[in-house]
Design a protein around this motif. Structure first.
Motif, PDB file in Angstrom:
ATOM      1  N   GLU A  53      19.608  17.625  40.576  1.00  0.00           N
ATOM      2  CA  GLU A  53      18.560  18.416  41.235  1.00  0.00           C
ATOM      3  C   GLU A  53      19.123  19.723  41.789  1.00  0.00           C
ATOM      4  OE1 GLU A  53      15.335  18.222  41.434  1.00  0.00           O
ATOM      5  OE2 GLU A  53      15.022  16.253  40.542  1.00  0.00           O
TER       6      GLU A  53
ATOM      7  N   ASP B 105      18.043  23.434  40.783  1.00  0.00           N
ATOM      8  CA  ASP B 105      17.624  24.414  41.792  1.00  0.00           C
ATOM      9  C   ASP B 105      18.405  25.723  41.649  1.00  0.00           C
ATOM     10  OD1 ASP B 105      15.843  22.584  42.871  1.00  0.00           O
ATOM     11  OD2 ASP B 105      17.165  22.013  44.539  1.00  0.00           O
TER      12      ASP B 105
ATOM     13  N   ARG C  28      15.864  18.315  35.670  1.00  0.00           N
ATOM     14  CA  ARG C  28      14.955  17.587  36.569  1.00  0.00           C
ATOM     15  C   ARG C  28      14.459  16.296  35.907  1.00  0.00           C
ATOM     16  NH1 ARG C  28      14.618  20.856  40.748  1.00  0.00           N
ATOM     17  NH2 ARG C  28      14.249  23.079  40.498  1.00  0.00           N
TER      18      ARG C  28
ATOM     19  N   ALA D  51      17.174  13.740  36.042  1.00  0.00           N
ATOM     20  CA  ALA D  51      17.274  13.170  37.390  1.00  0.00           C
ATOM     21  C   ALA D  51      16.186  12.123  37.613  1.00  0.00           C
ATOM     22  CB  ALA D  51      17.173  14.276  38.444  1.00  0.00           C
TER      23      ALA D  51
END
Length: 122
Positions: free
Chosen positions: A12, A16, A32, A35
Motif C-alpha cells: 500500500e 501511495d 493495491r 495487497a
C-alpha cells in the motif's frame, strides 16, 4: 504471527508513493490489488513464498512477488525505501487523513475535473 499485515502495508505504501509521483495508474492499481489479495489469504504469505507460489495469488505478478520476497528476506524493499526518501511520510499521512475524511459520495478523482462534470456518470 502472520507477515501478511506488514506485506500489505508495504504494498500500500509503495502504491501511495507511486500515485503521488504520478506513475502509471495500472501499476498503482496492481499493487493495491495485490495487497487486497494478500489480505484475503487464510494462510501466512511466508508459507506461499517458501513454496515459490506467490504468483498463484490473484493479482500478484512476478514484479510484486519479487518485492514480497525481498521484503520477507530483508524486512524492506529497496524500491520502496528509495521512494520514501523522495516523498516525506508527513505528506502521505496528510493525504490519508484528507481521503478518510472525504464524503464517500464525492470520490476524490472527481476533484481534478470541472465541477459541472461531477454529476455525470463516468
Amino acid at each position: 504471527m502472520h507477515a501478511n499485515p506488514e506485506v500489505i502495508k508495504m504494498l500500500e505504501e509503495y502504491a501511495d508513493h507511486m500515485e503521488i509521483r504520478g506513475e502509471n495508474s495500472f501499476r498503482v492499481s496492481a499493487h493495491r490489488r495485490g495487497a487486497r489479495s494478500i489480505d484475503d489469504l487464510a494462510v501466512d504469505v511466508r508459507e506461499i513464498a517458501a513454496r515459490g507460489e506467490l504468483t498463484t495469488i490473484p493479482g500478484v505478478g512476478q514484479g510484486i512477488a519479487d518485492k514480497i520476497t525481498e521484503f520477507l528476506e530483508h524486512g524492506k524493499v529497496a524500491a520502496v525505501e528509495a521512494l520514501k526518501q523522495e516523498i516525506p511520510g508527513s505528506l502521505l499521512e496528510l493525504l490519508r487523513r484528507e481521503a478518510s475524511s472525504a464524503s464517500p459520495s464525492w470520490p476524490l478523482e472527481r476533484i481534478d475535473r470541472p465541477w459541472f462534470t461531477w454529476f455525470w456518470a463516468d
